[in-house]
Design an enzyme around this catalytic site. Structure first.
Site, PDB file in Angstrom:
ATOM      1  N   ARG A 221       0.854  -1.187   0.000  1.00 11.63           N
ATOM      2  CA  ARG A 221       0.000   0.000   0.000  1.00 11.63           C
ATOM      3  C   ARG A 221       0.894   1.242   0.000  1.00 11.63           C
ATOM      4  O   ARG A 221       1.987   1.238   0.604  1.00 11.63           O
ATOM      5  CB  ARG A 221      -0.884   0.034   1.250  1.00 11.63           C
ATOM      6  CG  ARG A 221      -2.055  -0.942   1.222  1.00 11.63           C
ATOM      7  CD  ARG A 221      -3.135  -0.542   0.205  1.00 11.63           C
ATOM      8  NE  ARG A 221      -4.279  -1.422   0.229  1.00 11.63           N
ATOM      9  CZ  ARG A 221      -4.445  -2.483  -0.565  1.00 11.63           C
ATOM     10  NH1 ARG A 221      -3.515  -2.804  -1.458  1.00 11.63           N
ATOM     11  NH2 ARG A 221      -5.554  -3.217  -0.498  1.00 11.63           N
ATOM     12  N   HIS A 269      -0.974   0.155  -9.701  1.00 10.29           N
ATOM     13  CA  HIS A 269      -1.630  -0.777  -8.771  1.00 10.29           C
ATOM     14  C   HIS A 269      -2.161  -2.005  -9.521  1.00 10.29           C
ATOM     15  O   HIS A 269      -3.359  -2.317  -9.466  1.00 10.29           O
ATOM     16  CB  HIS A 269      -2.769  -0.055  -8.017  1.00 10.29           C
ATOM     17  CG  HIS A 269      -3.169  -0.757  -6.737  1.00 10.29           C
ATOM     18  ND1 HIS A 269      -3.495  -0.102  -5.581  1.00 10.29           N
ATOM     19  CD2 HIS A 269      -3.290  -2.080  -6.438  1.00 10.29           C
ATOM     20  CE1 HIS A 269      -3.809  -0.969  -4.637  1.00 10.29           C
ATOM     21  NE2 HIS A 269      -3.690  -2.190  -5.143  1.00 10.29           N
TER      22      HIS A 269
HETATM   23  P1  NAP Z   1      -1.635 -11.627   4.872  1.00 11.79           P
HETATM   24  O1  NAP Z   1      -1.826 -13.040   4.433  1.00 11.79           O
HETATM   25  O2  NAP Z   1      -2.566 -11.076   5.900  1.00 11.79           O
HETATM   26  O3  NAP Z   1      -0.120 -11.504   5.395  1.00 11.79           O
HETATM   27  C1  NAP Z   1       0.339 -10.390   6.072  1.00 11.79           C
HETATM   28  C2  NAP Z   1       1.755 -10.623   6.555  1.00 11.79           C
HETATM   29  O4  NAP Z   1       2.244  -9.387   7.091  1.00 11.79           O
HETATM   30  C3  NAP Z   1       1.849 -11.666   7.669  1.00 11.79           C
HETATM   31  O5  NAP Z   1       3.010 -12.439   7.524  1.00 11.79           O
HETATM   32  C4  NAP Z   1       1.932 -10.802   8.926  1.00 11.79           C
HETATM   33  O6  NAP Z   1       2.635 -11.395  10.013  1.00 11.79           O
HETATM   34  C5  NAP Z   1       2.734  -9.636   8.411  1.00 11.79           C
HETATM   35  N1  NAP Z   1       2.532  -8.459   9.278  1.00 11.79           N
HETATM   36  C6  NAP Z   1       1.378  -7.841   9.591  1.00 11.79           C
HETATM   37  N2  NAP Z   1       1.588  -6.826  10.460  1.00 11.79           N
HETATM   38  C7  NAP Z   1       2.928  -6.837  10.698  1.00 11.79           C
HETATM   39  C8  NAP Z   1       3.751  -6.057  11.544  1.00 11.79           C
HETATM   40  N3  NAP Z   1       3.269  -5.062  12.316  1.00 11.79           N
HETATM   41  N4  NAP Z   1       5.071  -6.348  11.564  1.00 11.79           N
HETATM   42  C9  NAP Z   1       5.589  -7.365  10.814  1.00 11.79           C
HETATM   43  N5  NAP Z   1       4.840  -8.143  10.004  1.00 11.79           N
HETATM   44  C10 NAP Z   1       3.516  -7.886   9.952  1.00 11.79           C
HETATM   45  O7  NAP Z   1      -1.707 -10.647   3.624  1.00 11.79           O
HETATM   46  P2  NAP Z   1      -1.483 -10.976   2.077  1.00 11.79           P
HETATM   47  O8  NAP Z   1      -2.651 -11.672   1.499  1.00 11.79           O
HETATM   48  O9  NAP Z   1      -0.152 -11.629   1.917  1.00 11.79           O
HETATM   49  O10 NAP Z   1      -1.448  -9.503   1.463  1.00 11.79           O
HETATM   50  C11 NAP Z   1      -0.539  -8.514   1.914  1.00 11.79           C
HETATM   51  C12 NAP Z   1      -0.921  -7.139   1.408  1.00 11.79           C
HETATM   52  O11 NAP Z   1      -0.671  -7.036   0.012  1.00 11.79           O
HETATM   53  C13 NAP Z   1      -2.421  -6.797   1.509  1.00 11.79           C
HETATM   54  O12 NAP Z   1      -2.777  -6.393   2.802  1.00 11.79           O
HETATM   55  C14 NAP Z   1      -2.563  -5.682   0.495  1.00 11.79           C
HETATM   56  O13 NAP Z   1      -2.372  -4.424   1.107  1.00 11.79           O
HETATM   57  C15 NAP Z   1      -1.416  -5.949  -0.490  1.00 11.79           C
HETATM   58  N6  NAP Z   1      -1.914  -6.288  -1.842  1.00 11.79           N
HETATM   59  C16 NAP Z   1      -1.550  -5.501  -2.887  1.00 11.79           C
HETATM   60  C17 NAP Z   1      -1.983  -5.823  -4.155  1.00 11.79           C
HETATM   61  C18 NAP Z   1      -1.580  -4.986  -5.347  1.00 11.79           C
HETATM   62  O14 NAP Z   1      -2.074  -5.215  -6.449  1.00 11.79           O
HETATM   63  N7  NAP Z   1      -0.670  -4.064  -5.190  1.00 11.79           N
HETATM   64  C19 NAP Z   1      -2.771  -6.960  -4.362  1.00 11.79           C
HETATM   65  C20 NAP Z   1      -3.116  -7.730  -3.272  1.00 11.79           C
HETATM   66  C21 NAP Z   1      -2.681  -7.389  -2.007  1.00 11.79           C
HETATM   67  P3  NAP Z   1       2.077 -12.701  10.736  1.00 11.79           P
HETATM   68  O15 NAP Z   1       2.311 -13.816   9.730  1.00 11.79           O
HETATM   69  O16 NAP Z   1       2.922 -12.828  11.919  1.00 11.79           O
HETATM   70  O17 NAP Z   1       0.627 -12.480  11.018  1.00 11.79           O
HETATM   71  C1  GLV Z   2      -5.395  -5.138  -3.845  1.00  6.95           C
HETATM   72  O1  GLV Z   2      -4.710  -4.192  -3.680  1.00  6.95           O
HETATM   73  C2  GLV Z   2      -5.845  -6.013  -2.818  1.00  6.95           C
HETATM   74  O2  GLV Z   2      -5.672  -5.691  -1.634  1.00  6.95           O
HETATM   75  O3  GLV Z   2      -6.381  -7.093  -3.157  1.00  6.95           O
END
Ligand code: NAP
Ligand code: GLV
Length: 306
Positions: A221, A269
């Site tokens: 983000r 994005h």
């Molecule tokens: P997720 O499964 O919820 O994983 C989040 C990871 O971040 C976990 O390993 C978590 O640790 C870690 N984390 C959270 N808070 C933290 C902190 N304070 N300090 C250190 N580590 C922390 O999320 P995801 O599905 O992988 O997605 C991640 C992010 O990608 C989304 O939230 C979104 O903002 C972004 N995204 C972007 C796009 C795009 O097109 N640009 C698309 C999809 C998603 P734990 O394992 O210990 O809980």
């Molecule tokens: C895209 O940014 C998502 O969070 O899926």
């Protein structure tokens, strides 16, 4: 079952048609102010008014992985908030990040410039064993990115909130370990959720702890990066360059300096797009499981914010 659909998406008709076809026993309607009360919602960036008028929701399905926009709203207390779990995003994220890392390490931008001049010039790529890539966030997307990077034999390290054990990965956890993690990284990939703890986590101080001449890839983000800190870090050589897919203001305004900066690569994005077919299939499966009283993955912990 009444399902209210509220997504800023040009393809709302397609989404609703597929949802309705997969759930013939439900009534799927497009939300508008004053709409009847629903028990389930499928949303992306809904207005506060949506939740004010839908106090009886049992579950809110977010059409995306990140729930930071939802977490800023007042949601019905009893409703489960459910995020998309991969749903075809993880492989896209893996290819985007690997593309950015390889493009940087193998000097592909310079070769593209050479091609314009008809210049045949070989450039030495660094030994990949000296090119550690650090991934912040080892969740659904981060873990897939780690595996993809490992397949190219990069040394990979990861940082998460709670400790993890992942094959072949040096894992760090928590704020106290962050400087040790950063000090080893030559490339930093941000795949954290945006929460009060992670807002502004990519800043002068943290990026200053990376190896000198490091490369930053932010695909999470815009709020993770303190944008005003970026240009001085590039000018000083602390950062060699960056690939940014997300911004504080989206769309990035045409006059924004990041667009034309030679060391900044901007994409709009798109690193991992939501795929309607896979997303609807996942939401339909989860609605089925909830209806049968079975557990589902992807429930957001509202306290934690992700
Ligand atoms: P997720 O499964 O919820 O994983 C989040 C990871 O971040 C976990 O390993 C978590 O640790 C870690 N984390 C959270 N808070 C933290 C902190 N304070 N300090 C250190 N580590 C922390 O999320 P995801 O599905 O992988 O997605 C991640 C992010 O990608 C989304 O939230 C979104 O903002 C972004 N995204 C972007 C796009 C795009 O097109 N640009 C698309 C999809 C998603 P734990 O394992 O210990 O809980
Ligand atoms: C895209 O940014 C998502 O969070 O899926």
């Amino acid at each position: 079952m009444n399902i209210s659909f509220c997504c800023k998406d040009d393809n709302a008709g397609l989404w609703m048609g597929e949802l309705q076809a997969a759930l013939p026993q439900a009534l799927v309607t497009l939300w508008q102010p004053g709409a009847p009360k629903a028990d389930m919602a499928v949303v992306w960036a809904p207005p506060q008014q949506f939740f004010d008028e839908q106090p009886e929701l049992r579950a809110i399905f977010n059409v995306g992985a990140g729930v930071d926009a939802l977490m800023k709203l007042r949601l019905p207390a009893q409703a489960l908030v459910v995020r998309l779990d991969d749903a075809g995003m993880a492989v896209q994220m893996a290819e985007y990040v690997c593309h950015a890392v390889v493009r940087h390490m193998r000097h592909f931008a310079a070769y593209e410039a050479d091609a314009q001049l008809g210049r045949w010039q070989r450039r030495l790529a660094p030994d990949r064993s000296t090119f550690p890539v650090g991934v912040m966030g080892l969740g659904v997307l981060g873990e897939r990115v780690v595996r993809a990077l490992q397949s190219f034999e990069f040394p990979v390290l990861g940082w998460s909130r709670t400790p993890k054990v992942l094959t072949g990965l040096d894992c760090y956890a928590g704020l106290a370990a962050l400087p040790h993690f950063l000090a080893r990284c030559r490339v930093l990939v941000c795949l954290l959720p945006l929460t009060p703890e992670t807002q502004g986590i990519l800043n002068r101080e943290t990026l200053g702890q990376l190896q000198r001449g490091a490369y930053l890839i932010n695909v999470a983000r815009g709020g993770h990066l303190v944008e005003d800190d970026l240009l001085p870090l590039l000018a000083s050589g602390q950062l060699a360059g960056t690939t940014l897919d997300v911004f504080n203001t989206e769309p990035l305004p045409p006059e924004h300096p990041f667009w034309r900066h030679p060391q900044i690569r901007v994409t709009p994005h798109i690193s991992a797009g939501t795929l309607p077919g896979k997303s609807i299939a996942q939401i339909v499966d989860k609605i089925g499981a909830l209806t049968r009283g079975e557990p589902i993955a992807g429930i957001v912990d509202r306290q934690r914010g992700y």
